[in-house]
Design a protein around this motif. Structure first.
Motif, short mmCIF file in Angstrom:
data_model
loop_
_atom_site.label_atom_id
_atom_site.label_comp_id
_atom_site.label_asym_id
_atom_site.label_seq_id
_atom_site.Cartn_x
_atom_site.Cartn_y
_atom_site.Cartn_z
N MET A 284 0.83 -1.18 0.00
CA MET A 284 0.00 0.00 0.00
C MET A 284 0.88 1.25 0.00
O MET A 284 1.94 1.26 0.62
CB MET A 284 -0.87 0.02 1.26
CG MET A 284 -1.92 -1.04 1.31
SD MET A 284 -3.24 -0.32 0.36
CE MET A 284 -4.21 -1.67 -0.04
N LYS A 285 0.38 2.30 -0.66
CA LYS A 285 1.14 3.55 -0.72
C LYS A 285 1.38 4.13 0.68
O LYS A 285 2.43 4.69 0.94
CB LYS A 285 0.39 4.56 -1.60
CG LYS A 285 1.18 5.82 -1.82
CD LYS A 285 0.49 6.75 -2.78
CE LYS A 285 1.32 8.00 -2.95
NZ LYS A 285 0.73 8.93 -3.89
N LYS A 286 0.42 3.95 1.58
CA LYS A 286 0.57 4.49 2.93
C LYS A 286 1.72 3.83 3.69
O LYS A 286 2.23 4.37 4.64
CB LYS A 286 -0.74 4.36 3.71
CG LYS A 286 -1.15 2.93 4.00
CD LYS A 286 -2.43 2.89 4.81
CE LYS A 286 -2.88 1.50 5.10
NZ LYS A 286 -2.00 0.66 5.84
N ASP A 287 2.15 2.66 3.24
CA ASP A 287 3.23 1.93 3.89
C ASP A 287 4.61 2.30 3.35
O ASP A 287 5.62 1.85 3.88
CB ASP A 287 3.02 0.42 3.72
CG ASP A 287 1.74 -0.04 4.40
OD1 ASP A 287 1.40 0.50 5.47
OD2 ASP A 287 1.08 -0.94 3.85
N ILE A 288 4.64 3.10 2.28
CA ILE A 288 5.91 3.49 1.68
C ILE A 288 6.40 4.77 2.34
O ILE A 288 5.67 5.75 2.45
CB ILE A 288 5.77 3.70 0.16
CG1 ILE A 288 5.32 2.42 -0.52
CG2 ILE A 288 7.09 4.18 -0.44
CD1 ILE A 288 4.98 2.58 -1.99
N LEU A 289 7.64 4.76 2.79
CA LEU A 289 8.24 5.93 3.40
C LEU A 289 8.74 6.87 2.31
O LEU A 289 9.50 6.46 1.43
CB LEU A 289 9.42 5.50 4.30
CG LEU A 289 10.25 6.62 4.90
CD1 LEU A 289 9.41 7.44 5.88
CD2 LEU A 289 11.46 6.05 5.59
#
Length: 133
Positions: free
Chosen positions: A1-6
């Motif tokens: 998920m995009k939210k999990d990418i720093l």
């Protein structure tokens, strides 16, 4: 998920819209500037213009560029830009990698900001332009 990418903060990368040429015979170009002491790899640039004109919504074509490498402390000409779109929001969304870490930032030039009185000397390019950091 995009939210999990720093997505760490982008530093040392700028976009400039510069004026080139002689008095009365100007062309305008968009440059990416890497002031970092490291290379940027696998660069993706998406550019588009959008905004109202005479009450209607106007949008330019979306252009995409892929660059393998931008060396440390160097510049890259992205594309020419037509003064006819200076009344729009001009957006440059840049993503790149450094040591397998992705960096991502939108650079937005607001309507009517690309005007004579806002021009500054950009030493990396040795030209007058509008610098967005």
């Amino acid at each position: 998920m995009k939210k999990d990418i720093l997505f760490p903060q982008v530093e040392g990368v700028s976009v400039a819209i510069v004026r080139e040429g002689d008095a009365g015979e100007y062309s305008w170009n968009v440059f990416m500037i890497n002031e970092n002491k490291f290379d940027l790899k696998d660069i993706t640039i998406r550019s588009k213009g959008y905004g109202p004109k005479e009450g209607d919504q106007q949008m330019t074509s979306t252009l995409r560029h892929h660059i393998q490498l931008l060396s440390s402390q160097s510049t890259l000409k992205i594309e020419p830009i037509d003064p006819a779109v200076f009344h729009l929001y001009n957006e440059y969304w840049i993503s790149y990698y450094v040591n397998n870490q992705i960096f991502d930032k939108k650079f937005i030039f607001v309507p009517e900001s690309i005007i004579e009185k806002n021009l500054v000397f950009i030493p990396q390019l040795e030209l007058q332009g509008i610098l967005h950091t």
